[in-house]
Design a protein around this motif. Structure first.
Motif, short mmCIF file in Angstrom:
data_model
loop_
_atom_site.label_atom_id
_atom_site.label_comp_id
_atom_site.label_asym_id
_atom_site.label_seq_id
_atom_site.Cartn_x
_atom_site.Cartn_y
_atom_site.Cartn_z
N SER A 56 -3.29 6.70 -6.87
CA SER A 56 -3.53 5.73 -5.80
C SER A 56 -2.53 5.93 -4.67
O SER A 56 -2.89 5.90 -3.48
CB SER A 56 -3.43 4.30 -6.32
N GLU A 57 -1.27 6.14 -5.01
CA GLU A 57 -0.23 6.39 -4.00
C GLU A 57 -0.48 7.73 -3.31
O GLU A 57 -0.31 7.86 -2.10
CB GLU A 57 1.14 6.40 -4.69
N PHE A 58 -0.90 8.73 -4.07
CA PHE A 58 -1.22 10.06 -3.54
C PHE A 58 -2.36 9.97 -2.52
O PHE A 58 -2.28 10.50 -1.41
CB PHE A 58 -1.60 10.95 -4.72
N LEU A 59 -3.41 9.23 -2.87
CA LEU A 59 -4.55 9.05 -1.98
C LEU A 59 -4.15 8.27 -0.73
O LEU A 59 -4.54 8.62 0.38
CB LEU A 59 -5.69 8.34 -2.72
N GLU A 60 -3.39 7.21 -0.88
CA GLU A 60 -2.95 6.41 0.26
C GLU A 60 -2.09 7.25 1.22
O GLU A 60 -2.22 7.15 2.43
CB GLU A 60 -2.18 5.18 -0.22
N ALA A 61 -1.22 8.09 0.66
CA ALA A 61 -0.39 8.97 1.50
C ALA A 61 -1.27 9.93 2.29
O ALA A 61 -1.00 10.21 3.47
CB ALA A 61 0.60 9.75 0.64
N CYS A 62 -2.34 10.41 1.69
CA CYS A 62 -3.27 11.29 2.40
C CYS A 62 -3.92 10.57 3.56
O CYS A 62 -4.02 11.11 4.66
CB CYS A 62 -4.32 11.81 1.42
N LEU A 63 -4.36 9.34 3.33
CA LEU A 63 -5.06 8.59 4.37
C LEU A 63 -4.12 8.18 5.51
O LEU A 63 -4.54 8.13 6.66
CB LEU A 63 -5.73 7.36 3.77
N VAL A 64 -2.86 7.90 5.19
CA VAL A 64 -1.91 7.44 6.21
C VAL A 64 -1.19 8.61 6.89
O VAL A 64 -1.10 8.67 8.11
CB VAL A 64 -0.88 6.47 5.58
N GLU A 65 -0.69 9.57 6.09
CA GLU A 65 0.16 10.64 6.61
C GLU A 65 -0.60 11.93 6.92
O GLU A 65 -0.11 12.77 7.66
CB GLU A 65 1.26 10.96 5.60
N GLY A 66 -1.76 12.10 6.31
CA GLY A 66 -2.51 13.34 6.51
C GLY A 66 -2.53 14.17 5.23
O GLY A 66 -2.25 13.66 4.15
N PRO A 67 -2.86 15.45 5.34
CA PRO A 67 -3.02 16.30 4.16
C PRO A 67 -1.80 16.29 3.23
O PRO A 67 -0.66 16.23 3.68
CB PRO A 67 -3.23 17.70 4.75
N GLN A 68 -2.09 16.35 1.93
CA GLN A 68 -1.05 16.35 0.89
C GLN A 68 -1.26 17.59 0.00
O GLN A 68 -2.36 17.83 -0.49
CB GLN A 68 -1.14 15.08 0.03
N MET A 69 -0.17 18.34 -0.21
CA MET A 69 -0.21 19.55 -1.03
C MET A 69 0.04 19.21 -2.49
O MET A 69 0.89 18.38 -2.80
CB MET A 69 0.87 20.53 -0.55
N VAL A 70 -0.68 19.87 -3.40
CA VAL A 70 -0.48 19.72 -4.84
C VAL A 70 0.00 21.07 -5.37
O VAL A 70 -0.58 22.10 -5.06
CB VAL A 70 -1.77 19.30 -5.56
N THR A 71 1.07 21.03 -6.17
CA THR A 71 1.58 22.27 -6.77
C THR A 71 1.38 22.22 -8.28
O THR A 71 1.41 21.17 -8.89
CB THR A 71 3.06 22.47 -6.47
N LYS A 72 1.17 23.40 -8.85
CA LYS A 72 1.02 23.53 -10.30
C LYS A 72 2.02 24.61 -10.75
O LYS A 72 1.91 25.76 -10.31
CB LYS A 72 -0.40 23.94 -10.66
N ARG A 73 3.00 24.19 -11.54
CA ARG A 73 4.08 25.07 -11.99
C ARG A 73 4.81 25.70 -10.81
O ARG A 73 5.16 26.88 -10.81
CB ARG A 73 3.53 26.15 -12.92
N GLY A 74 4.98 24.92 -9.74
CA GLY A 74 5.72 25.37 -8.57
C GLY A 74 4.93 26.15 -7.55
O GLY A 74 5.42 26.43 -6.46
N ALA A 75 3.70 26.53 -7.85
CA ALA A 75 2.86 27.29 -6.92
C ALA A 75 1.85 26.36 -6.26
O ALA A 75 1.29 25.46 -6.91
CB ALA A 75 2.13 28.40 -7.67
N GLU A 76 1.60 26.57 -4.97
CA GLU A 76 0.61 25.75 -4.26
C GLU A 76 -0.76 25.93 -4.91
O GLU A 76 -1.19 27.05 -5.15
CB GLU A 76 0.56 26.16 -2.79
N ALA A 77 -1.41 24.81 -5.20
CA ALA A 77 -2.69 24.87 -5.91
C ALA A 77 -3.84 24.26 -5.13
O ALA A 77 -4.96 24.77 -5.17
CB ALA A 77 -2.56 24.17 -7.26
N ALA A 78 -3.59 23.16 -4.41
CA ALA A 78 -4.69 22.47 -3.73
C ALA A 78 -4.11 21.59 -2.63
O ALA A 78 -2.91 21.32 -2.58
CB ALA A 78 -5.47 21.62 -4.71
N VAL A 79 -5.01 21.12 -1.76
CA VAL A 79 -4.64 20.20 -0.68
C VAL A 79 -5.67 19.08 -0.66
O VAL A 79 -6.87 19.33 -0.72
CB VAL A 79 -4.61 20.91 0.69
N LEU A 80 -5.18 17.85 -0.58
CA LEU A 80 -6.05 16.69 -0.41
C LEU A 80 -6.04 16.33 1.08
O LEU A 80 -4.97 16.14 1.65
CB LEU A 80 -5.56 15.50 -1.24
#
Length: 84
Positions: free
Chosen positions: A14-38
């Motif tokens: 929920s906090e992750f989604l809210e940050a996306c809506l307020v601040e813009g794109p959010q990066m997700v990392t998996k084991r330190g490597a960039e994996a996805a963007v919301l």
């Protein structure tokens, strides 16, 4: 762009989604490597509308595709040809 480890993004979605809506794109990392963007849906739609189809998509399409493959002719005049 804020970076979230995948376990934090899952635990605090929920906090992750809210940050996306307020601040813009959010990066997700998996084991330190960039994996996805919301990204917010409005930005996603703009990106999709601006994207050009790939050559593979054009060739597999069942619709007429000459309009996108044929370049627009310029308005330059042709030079006169001298008879032989």
């Amino acid at each position: 762009m804020h970076t979230w480890p995948v376990q934090d993004a899952k635990a605090r979605f929920s906090e992750f989604l809210e940050a996306c809506l307020v601040e813009g794109p959010q990066m997700v990392t998996k084991r330190g490597a960039e994996a996805a963007v919301l990204v917010p849906v409005e930005q996603w739609r703009r990106l999709q509308a601006a994207a050009q189809p790939s050559l593979k998509q054009l060739l597999l399409s069942d619709q007429a595709r000459t309009r996108t493959l044929t370049p627009v002719r310029g308005s330059a005049r042709r030079r006169p040809v001298q008879p032989l």
